[in-house]
Design an enzyme around this catalytic site. Sequence first.
Site, PDB file in Angstrom:
ATOM      1  N   ARG A 155       0.842  -1.202   0.000  1.00  0.00           N
ATOM      2  CA  ARG A 155       0.000   0.000   0.000  1.00  0.00           C
ATOM      3  C   ARG A 155       0.875   1.249   0.000  1.00  0.00           C
ATOM      4  O   ARG A 155       1.784   1.360   0.816  1.00  0.00           O
ATOM      5  CB  ARG A 155      -0.906   0.025   1.233  1.00  0.00           C
ATOM      6  CG  ARG A 155      -2.034  -0.974   1.186  1.00  0.00           C
ATOM      7  CD  ARG A 155      -3.100  -0.668   2.225  1.00  0.00           C
ATOM      8  NE  ARG A 155      -2.586  -0.704   3.589  1.00  0.00           N
ATOM      9  CZ  ARG A 155      -3.309  -0.366   4.660  1.00  0.00           C
ATOM     10  NH1 ARG A 155      -4.537   0.035   4.524  1.00  0.00           N
ATOM     11  NH2 ARG A 155      -2.787  -0.432   5.856  1.00  0.00           N
TER      12      ARG A 155
ATOM     13  N   ASP B  87       4.640  -7.869  10.059  1.00  0.00           N
ATOM     14  CA  ASP B  87       5.719  -7.584  10.998  1.00  0.00           C
ATOM     15  C   ASP B  87       5.706  -8.566  12.162  1.00  0.00           C
ATOM     16  O   ASP B  87       6.759  -9.027  12.621  1.00  0.00           O
ATOM     17  CB  ASP B  87       5.592  -6.150  11.544  1.00  0.00           C
ATOM     18  CG  ASP B  87       6.085  -5.113  10.549  1.00  0.00           C
ATOM     19  OD1 ASP B  87       6.839  -5.475   9.631  1.00  0.00           O
ATOM     20  OD2 ASP B  87       5.712  -3.940  10.693  1.00  0.00           O
TER      21      ASP B  87
ATOM     22  N   ASP C  10       0.376  -4.908  12.733  1.00  0.00           N
ATOM     23  CA  ASP C  10       0.805  -5.297  11.388  1.00  0.00           C
ATOM     24  C   ASP C  10       1.102  -6.791  11.388  1.00  0.00           C
ATOM     25  O   ASP C  10       2.085  -7.239  11.976  1.00  0.00           O
ATOM     26  CB  ASP C  10       2.041  -4.508  10.989  1.00  0.00           C
ATOM     27  CG  ASP C  10       2.428  -4.723   9.536  1.00  0.00           C
ATOM     28  OD1 ASP C  10       2.702  -5.885   9.158  1.00  0.00           O
ATOM     29  OD2 ASP C  10       2.470  -3.746   8.769  1.00  0.00           O
TER      30      ASP C  10
END
Length: 210
Positions: free
Chosen positions: A103, A204, A201
């Site tokens: 994104r 992550d 996230d």
Amino acid sequence: MAIHVLDHPLIRHKITLLRDKNTGSKDFRELVEEIACLMAYEATRSLPMEYVDVETPIAQTKGLVIGGKKLALVPILRAGLGMVSGIERLVPAAKVGHIGLYRQENTLEPVEYFCKMPVDLEEREIMLLDPMLATGGSAIAAVECLRKRGVDPKNIKFMCLVCSLEGLKKLHDAEPEISIYVAAIDQGLNEHGYIVPGLGDAGDRIFGTL
């Protein structure tokens, strides 16, 4: 097609553990695999069956095996990779394609940077995988990537762990023919496009790149 919210107690329990900020990468990765496996169990419930002859140690009989189209798992990179191995435990013969999207920070619009698929993709039932469905943009772009390669949207099942209500609506409105499987629907998005309360996230946390 339908939206399926998979609220089995085991799935709900593991989603709560995923949300915990103190859950480390190893446990987070294992939980994503376990939830994906449980979700795939439900998502494959409608697979067609056919009769075959089989000989047991006692007698000749007939049994049921999976028939029709074979499966392909298509994770959206990179977080979608975390769901693959859990589903492969159920369907080890499934082929795996990859779609790379990111994104843009300012617009939050998806940008495709990689797409590699099995040669017989259009002949398979597709499980499109991404742990998070936030704005819906990446999922819509991934479906379009599959469309360009001859996949009928009716043969696509999108699977995510956590989604926002607006992302879910946007995907369903844009691609009403696909089936959507989610484990949890959250209240919304913050100003950065992250799901609230969400789980952070996913990429992550899976790969330890916080």
